[in-house]
Write an enzyme that holds these catalytic residues in place. Structure first.
Site, PDB file in Angstrom:
ATOM      1  N   ARG A  87       4.364  -0.370  18.403  1.00 18.04           N
ATOM      2  CA  ARG A  87       3.166  -1.152  18.724  1.00 18.04           C
ATOM      3  C   ARG A  87       3.550  -2.566  19.159  1.00 18.04           C
ATOM      4  O   ARG A  87       3.083  -3.054  20.187  1.00 18.04           O
ATOM      5  CB  ARG A  87       2.240  -1.193  17.501  1.00 18.04           C
ATOM      6  CG  ARG A  87       1.057  -2.151  17.678  1.00 18.04           C
ATOM      7  CD  ARG A  87       0.029  -2.037  16.564  1.00 18.04           C
ATOM      8  NE  ARG A  87       0.560  -2.258  15.216  1.00 18.04           N
ATOM      9  CZ  ARG A  87      -0.174  -2.236  14.109  1.00 18.04           C
ATOM     10  NH1 ARG A  87      -1.473  -1.993  14.188  1.00 18.04           N
ATOM     11  NH2 ARG A  87       0.364  -2.440  12.930  1.00 18.04           N
ATOM     12  N   TYR A 111       4.210 -10.932   7.540  1.00 21.25           N
ATOM     13  CA  TYR A 111       4.810 -10.232   6.393  1.00 21.25           C
ATOM     14  C   TYR A 111       6.338 -10.346   6.465  1.00 21.25           C
ATOM     15  O   TYR A 111       6.921 -10.195   7.539  1.00 21.25           O
ATOM     16  CB  TYR A 111       4.457  -8.736   6.425  1.00 21.25           C
ATOM     17  CG  TYR A 111       3.089  -8.344   5.903  1.00 21.25           C
ATOM     18  CD1 TYR A 111       2.257  -9.232   5.238  1.00 21.25           C
ATOM     19  CD2 TYR A 111       2.634  -7.037   6.082  1.00 21.25           C
ATOM     20  CE1 TYR A 111       1.007  -8.821   4.778  1.00 21.25           C
ATOM     21  CE2 TYR A 111       1.387  -6.628   5.623  1.00 21.25           C
ATOM     22  CZ  TYR A 111       0.575  -7.531   4.975  1.00 21.25           C
ATOM     23  OH  TYR A 111      -0.655  -7.134   4.529  1.00 21.25           O
ATOM     24  N   ARG A 166      -6.887  -9.949  10.258  1.00 19.74           N
ATOM     25  CA  ARG A 166      -7.748  -9.406   9.195  1.00 19.74           C
ATOM     26  C   ARG A 166      -9.132  -9.033   9.699  1.00 19.74           C
ATOM     27  O   ARG A 166      -9.814  -8.204   9.088  1.00 19.74           O
ATOM     28  CB  ARG A 166      -7.841 -10.395   8.034  1.00 19.74           C
ATOM     29  CG  ARG A 166      -6.507 -10.717   7.384  1.00 19.74           C
ATOM     30  CD  ARG A 166      -5.815  -9.480   6.836  1.00 19.74           C
ATOM     31  NE  ARG A 166      -4.477  -9.788   6.289  1.00 19.74           N
ATOM     32  CZ  ARG A 166      -3.662  -8.871   5.806  1.00 19.74           C
ATOM     33  NH1 ARG A 166      -4.011  -7.596   5.807  1.00 19.74           N
ATOM     34  NH2 ARG A 166      -2.479  -9.215   5.345  1.00 19.74           N
ATOM     35  N   GLU A 221      -8.028   1.996   0.808  1.00 16.50           N
ATOM     36  CA  GLU A 221      -8.136   0.964   1.840  1.00 16.50           C
ATOM     37  C   GLU A 221      -9.556   1.021   2.383  1.00 16.50           C
ATOM     38  O   GLU A 221     -10.107   2.103   2.581  1.00 16.50           O
ATOM     39  CB  GLU A 221      -7.110   1.214   2.947  1.00 16.50           C
ATOM     40  CG  GLU A 221      -7.121   0.148   4.038  1.00 16.50           C
ATOM     41  CD  GLU A 221      -5.954   0.310   5.010  1.00 16.50           C
ATOM     42  OE1 GLU A 221      -4.800   0.288   4.544  1.00 16.50           O
ATOM     43  OE2 GLU A 221      -6.205   0.470   6.212  1.00 16.50           O
TER      44      GLU A 221
END
Ligand code: 3EB
Length: 343
Positions: free
Chosen positions: A155, A208, A221, A328
């Site tokens: 990606r 991250y 987000r 999730e």
């Protein structure tokens, strides 16, 4: 039930209702979930058929986006898409193949995103509101690396190849495990400006540290957009992560509460940036991915503690992108919501 006047709406429908929907002209496309996957005949409507069990006893459920026409359908390579002046929904399903020793999922993810960016550039849709990524065995390792991490490499390579930023204003997304099939990617794009929103409780995923994989995941987000004067919010898959760490390992109720605290923080950010929007946890449409079907009741109970009934939610069984995550939750709001499934 479907509000055809809104610039964007979401309908949750049993698959059988799709063929006989009034106002089919106004449908953009979507995804149908069942186990096993079942293709739904719906003309040239771009619809993913995802092998993902539903947890509420429905046989098959379709999540369909709609917007006022006139609408135009097209195909480019593996992508099926449908667009009007404001919005383009597209989807594709690719088998995993690699021309060399690199992991097939990585190559397929790169190919999928390259073809999506080519389409969006050709059609003049500058911003993606939301990506949905579904592929099997998300936590399994091959080629010495977990498949979710393979996906993240492919990606990100496609973003970079198209000169797109991989930090800051990147699209909202989710990535979940399916029971079988190829790599499915669906996307909703717009000609309007989209603002990427971060959660003050969480480290941005694109930052991250490398303990979660050699490339950080490329998503924000949430995405915030104004369509027809109405602010709309697309919240990414949200897990029990604070900072960059998983919290409440083994405790699905606590993980569910943490997901909703994170979503509440994102909603707070969105309301700060769009003070007139009035986003509220009680008025979002939710999609809840539960790793273990036996946890459904605990997840529902934890959600009911925080969200006033009636809840608009689809509950699915899916593996989540870290082995220690049990649930999730994704959500969206500000658009019309029609729950034809009676959930
Ligand atoms: C997380 O916060 C949980 O790779 O596109 C959530 C949303 C997650 C999107 C993605 C992954 C993705 O890191 C996992």
């Amino acid at each position: 039930m479907i509000a055809l006047d809104a610039l964007l709406g979401l309908s949750l429908l049993p698959a059988s209702a799709l063929a006989c929907l009034p106002g089919q002209e106004d449908l953009l496309g979507g995804a149908c979930f069942s186990h096993p996957a079942t293709g739904t005949a719906a003309g040239d409507l771009p619809l993913l058929a995802v092998d993902m069990p539903l947890l509420n006893g429905e046989a098959a459920l379709c999540e369909v986006w709609h917007s006022p026409g006139p609408m135009q359908s097209g195909r480019q390579g593996a992508i099926r898409y449908r667009e009007n002046d404001n919005l383009l929904f597209g989807c594709l399903s690719l088998a995993e193949t690699s021309p060399d020793a690199r992991p097939p999922l990585q190559l397929s993810a790169e190919a999928a995103y390259q073809s999506i960016f080519e389409l969006l550039e050709a059609r003049g849709f500058g911003a993606v509101l939301r990506f949905w990524n579904y592929f099997p065995a998300i936590n399994q390792e091959s080629h010495q690396i977990e498949r979710y991490r393979q996906f993240n490499i492919g990606r990100q390579d496609a973003f970079l190849a198209h000169g797109r930023t991989v930090i800051g204003n990147v699209p909202a997304a989710c990535a979940l495990g399916t029971a079988s099939g190829g790599l499915h990617v669906a996307f909703l794009a717009t000609r309007a400006d989209v603002i990427g929103i971060e959660n003050p409780r969480q480290l941005a995923a694109y930052h991250y540290p490398s303990q979660y994989g050699p490339r950080s995941p490329t998503f924000s987000r949430a995405g915030l957009v104004r369509l027809g004067g109405q602010a709309m919010l697309f919240i990414s898959g949200t897990a029990s992560i604070v900072g960059h760490q998983t919290l409440h390992g083994g405790d699905v109720a606590a993980q569910t509460r943490e997901c909703l605290h994170n979503i509440a923080a994102i909603v707070g950010e969105a309301n700060r940036l769009a003070p007139d929007a009035g986003f509220h946890l009680d008025r979002l449409a939710y999609k809840v991915y539960v790793r273990h079907p036996a946890d459904l009741a605990a997840v529902r109970a934890a959600m009911a503690e925080i969200i006033a009934a009636p809840l608009t939610a689809v509950f699915l069984q899916a593996d989540v992108c870290r082995a220690d995550l049990l649930v999730e939750i994704e959500a969206s709001g500000g658009h019309a919501i029609a729950d034809g499934a009676g959930a």
